[in-house]
Scaffold this motif. Structure first.
Motif, PDB file in Angstrom:
ATOM      1  N   ILE A  69       0.839  -1.179  -0.160  1.00 58.37           N
ATOM      2  CA  ILE A  69      -0.068  -0.150  -0.166  1.00 58.37           C
ATOM      3  C   ILE A  69       0.830   1.188  -0.070  1.00 58.37           C
ATOM      4  O   ILE A  69       1.890   1.350   0.379  1.00 58.37           O
ATOM      5  N   SER A  70       0.592   2.265  -0.433  1.00 62.14           N
ATOM      6  CA  SER A  70       1.175   3.387  -0.511  1.00 62.14           C
ATOM      7  C   SER A  70       0.189   4.702  -0.853  1.00 62.14           C
ATOM      8  O   SER A  70      -0.913   4.537  -1.364  1.00 62.14           O
ATOM      9  N   ARG A  71       0.838   5.857  -0.466  1.00 61.04           N
ATOM     10  CA  ARG A  71      -0.277   7.049  -0.577  1.00 61.04           C
ATOM     11  C   ARG A  71       0.477   8.414  -0.976  1.00 61.04           C
ATOM     12  O   ARG A  71       1.864   8.282  -0.886  1.00 61.04           O
ATOM     13  N   ASP A  72      -0.085   9.067  -1.563  1.00 57.46           N
ATOM     14  CA  ASP A  72       0.591  10.447  -1.892  1.00 57.46           C
ATOM     15  C   ASP A  72      -0.521  11.449  -1.163  1.00 57.46           C
ATOM     16  O   ASP A  72      -1.699  11.908  -1.497  1.00 57.46           O
ATOM     17  N   ASN A  73       0.168  12.167  -0.109  1.00 56.75           N
ATOM     18  CA  ASN A  73      -0.605  12.925   0.791  1.00 56.75           C
ATOM     19  C   ASN A  73      -1.154  14.234  -0.190  1.00 56.75           C
ATOM     20  O   ASN A  73      -2.091  14.822   0.033  1.00 56.75           O
ATOM     21  N   ALA A  74      -0.201  14.639  -1.101  1.00 61.68           N
ATOM     22  CA  ALA A  74      -0.434  15.928  -1.678  1.00 61.68           C
ATOM     23  C   ALA A  74      -1.558  15.877  -2.582  1.00 61.68           C
ATOM     24  O   ALA A  74      -2.381  16.600  -2.974  1.00 61.68           O
ATOM     25  N   LYS A  75      -1.582  14.527  -3.144  1.00 60.14           N
ATOM     26  CA  LYS A  75      -3.014  14.182  -4.137  1.00 60.14           C
ATOM     27  C   LYS A  75      -3.899  13.296  -3.616  1.00 60.14           C
ATOM     28  O   LYS A  75      -5.159  13.231  -4.128  1.00 60.14           O
ATOM     29  N   ASN A  76      -3.907  13.327  -2.309  1.00 59.84           N
ATOM     30  CA  ASN A  76      -5.076  12.331  -1.451  1.00 59.84           C
ATOM     31  C   ASN A  76      -5.445  11.117  -2.423  1.00 59.84           C
ATOM     32  O   ASN A  76      -6.479  10.681  -2.523  1.00 59.84           O
ATOM     33  N   THR A  77      -4.193  10.440  -2.794  1.00 59.91           N
ATOM     34  CA  THR A  77      -4.440   9.115  -3.228  1.00 59.91           C
ATOM     35  C   THR A  77      -3.903   7.949  -2.708  1.00 59.91           C
ATOM     36  O   THR A  77      -2.879   7.991  -1.850  1.00 59.91           O
ATOM     37  N   VAL A  78      -4.365   6.827  -2.830  1.00 63.43           N
ATOM     38  CA  VAL A  78      -3.804   5.724  -2.222  1.00 63.43           C
ATOM     39  C   VAL A  78      -3.903   4.662  -3.061  1.00 63.43           C
ATOM     40  O   VAL A  78      -4.844   4.358  -4.034  1.00 63.43           O
ATOM     41  N   SER A  79      -2.884   3.534  -3.363  1.00 64.44           N
ATOM     42  CA  SER A  79      -2.834   2.765  -4.333  1.00 64.44           C
ATOM     43  C   SER A  79      -2.478   1.263  -3.256  1.00 64.44           C
ATOM     44  O   SER A  79      -2.177   1.437  -2.361  1.00 64.44           O
ATOM     45  N   LEU A  80      -2.830   0.192  -4.459  1.00 62.32           N
ATOM     46  CA  LEU A  80      -2.501  -1.078  -3.813  1.00 62.32           C
ATOM     47  C   LEU A  80      -1.900  -1.930  -4.700  1.00 62.32           C
ATOM     48  O   LEU A  80      -2.616  -2.176  -5.825  1.00 62.32           O
ATOM     49  N   GLN A  81      -0.613  -2.018  -4.667  1.00 59.29           N
ATOM     50  CA  GLN A  81       0.374  -2.805  -5.712  1.00 59.29           C
ATOM     51  C   GLN A  81      -0.029  -4.398  -5.087  1.00 59.29           C
ATOM     52  O   GLN A  81       0.423  -4.737  -4.158  1.00 59.29           O
ATOM     53  N   MET A  82      -0.432  -5.371  -6.111  1.00 57.72           N
ATOM     54  CA  MET A  82      -0.945  -6.642  -5.513  1.00 57.72           C
ATOM     55  C   MET A  82      -0.073  -7.456  -6.549  1.00 57.72           C
ATOM     56  O   MET A  82      -0.138  -7.402  -7.814  1.00 57.72           O
ATOM     57  N   THR A  83       0.760  -8.325  -6.014  1.00 58.89           N
ATOM     58  CA  THR A  83       1.609  -9.303  -6.782  1.00 58.89           C
ATOM     59  C   THR A  83       1.269 -10.701  -6.403  1.00 58.89           C
ATOM     60  O   THR A  83       0.545 -10.791  -5.262  1.00 58.89           O
ATOM     61  N   ARG A  84       1.821 -11.617  -7.004  1.00 61.65           N
ATOM     62  CA  ARG A  84       1.461 -12.966  -6.897  1.00 61.65           C
ATOM     63  C   ARG A  84       0.107 -13.387  -6.469  1.00 61.65           C
ATOM     64  O   ARG A  84      -0.228 -13.919  -5.487  1.00 61.65           O
ATOM     65  N   LEU A  85      -0.660 -12.803  -7.181  1.00 62.92           N
ATOM     66  CA  LEU A  85      -2.234 -12.894  -6.838  1.00 62.92           C
ATOM     67  C   LEU A  85      -2.749 -14.506  -6.731  1.00 62.92           C
ATOM     68  O   LEU A  85      -2.294 -15.428  -7.587  1.00 62.92           O
ATOM     69  N   LYS A  86      -3.543 -14.726  -6.068  1.00 59.23           N
ATOM     70  CA  LYS A  86      -4.266 -16.013  -5.674  1.00 59.23           C
ATOM     71  C   LYS A  86      -5.941 -15.894  -5.837  1.00 59.23           C
ATOM     72  O   LYS A  86      -6.109 -14.968  -6.025  1.00 59.23           O
ATOM     73  N   LEU A  87      -6.192 -17.150  -6.254  1.00 56.79           N
ATOM     74  CA  LEU A  87      -7.691 -17.288  -6.657  1.00 56.79           C
ATOM     75  C   LEU A  87      -8.585 -16.611  -5.414  1.00 56.79           C
ATOM     76  O   LEU A  87      -9.686 -15.938  -5.676  1.00 56.79           O
ATOM     77  N   GLU A  88      -7.759 -16.856  -4.223  1.00 60.15           N
ATOM     78  CA  GLU A  88      -8.813 -16.377  -2.929  1.00 60.15           C
ATOM     79  C   GLU A  88      -8.665 -14.783  -2.825  1.00 60.15           C
ATOM     80  O   GLU A  88      -9.589 -13.993  -2.101  1.00 60.15           O
ATOM     81  N   ASP A  89      -7.937 -14.387  -3.680  1.00 64.36           N
ATOM     82  CA  ASP A  89      -7.869 -12.552  -3.737  1.00 64.36           C
ATOM     83  C   ASP A  89      -9.004 -12.086  -4.713  1.00 64.36           C
ATOM     84  O   ASP A  89      -9.381 -10.807  -4.654  1.00 64.36           O
ATOM     85  N   THR A  90      -9.860 -12.875  -5.404  1.00 57.98           N
ATOM     86  CA  THR A  90     -10.936 -12.548  -6.000  1.00 57.98           C
ATOM     87  C   THR A  90     -12.028 -11.748  -5.185  1.00 57.98           C
ATOM     88  O   THR A  90     -12.277 -12.488  -3.973  1.00 57.98           O
ATOM     89  N   GLY A  91     -12.636 -10.777  -5.497  1.00 59.05           N
ATOM     90  CA  GLY A  91     -13.674 -10.049  -4.880  1.00 59.05           C
ATOM     91  C   GLY A  91     -13.649  -8.425  -5.321  1.00 59.05           C
ATOM     92  O   GLY A  91     -12.782  -7.967  -6.155  1.00 59.05           O
ATOM     93  N   VAL A  92     -14.375  -7.856  -4.439  1.00 57.61           N
ATOM     94  CA  VAL A  92     -14.567  -6.395  -4.699  1.00 57.61           C
ATOM     95  C   VAL A  92     -13.502  -5.747  -3.721  1.00 57.61           C
ATOM     96  O   VAL A  92     -13.486  -6.191  -2.555  1.00 57.61           O
ATOM     97  N   TYR A  93     -12.593  -4.664  -4.165  1.00 59.26           N
ATOM     98  CA  TYR A  93     -11.830  -4.067  -2.990  1.00 59.26           C
ATOM     99  C   TYR A  93     -12.049  -2.563  -3.128  1.00 59.26           C
ATOM    100  O   TYR A  93     -12.639  -1.698  -3.965  1.00 59.26           O
ATOM    101  N   TYR A  94     -12.412  -2.336  -2.055  1.00 56.68           N
ATOM    102  CA  TYR A  94     -12.908  -0.777  -1.527  1.00 56.68           C
ATOM    103  C   TYR A  94     -11.809  -0.106  -0.894  1.00 56.68           C
ATOM    104  O   TYR A  94     -11.133  -0.649  -0.124  1.00 56.68           O
ATOM    105  N   CYS A  95     -11.859   1.262  -1.174  1.00 60.01           N
ATOM    106  CA  CYS A  95     -10.799   2.029  -0.444  1.00 60.01           C
ATOM    107  C   CYS A  95     -11.673   2.909   0.632  1.00 60.01           C
ATOM    108  O   CYS A  95     -13.009   2.989   0.271  1.00 60.01           O
TER     109      CYS A  95
END
Length: 115
Positions: A69-95
């Protein structure tokens, strides 16, 4: 009023990567916590990762070493870099952005991991 808009979801094969982004707008208190949650089909929404305005980060055990997870305070953004994804990671992601007793959610973005 505060609005959050997520982007970056999609279909990916197991073992692949995706990057989610979320932009917050409106009257935002500078000292806040931004987070990503995951809701798998038929299950409750669960926290995946959080980051404070001073960049303290925490992760669910299930994603440690795979998600960043990372954020940019100046832009009020947050990101989530997801790697090595698994089947169980399926779903809806909310910030979410929070301060005091205030919680604001995005509309969610679908991530589907296929075999």
């Amino acid at each position: 009023q505060v609005q959050l808009v997520e982007s970056g979801g999609g279909l990916v094969q197991a073992g692949g990567s995706l990057r989610l982004s979320c932009a917050a707008s409106g009257s935002i208190f500078s000292r806040n916590v931004m987070a990503w949650y995951h809701q798998a089909p038929g299950k409750q929404r669960e926290v995946v990762a959080t980051v404070t305005s001073v960049d303290r980060k925490d992760y669910a055990d299930s994603v440690k070493g795979r998600f960043t997870i990372s954020r940019d305070n100046a832009k009020n953004t947050v990101s989530l870099q997801m790697t090595r994804l698994k089947l169980e990671d399926t779903g809806v992601y909310y910030c979410k952005i929070s301060w005091g007793l205030q919680d604001y959610w995005g509309q969610g973005t679908q991530v589907t991991v296929s075999s």
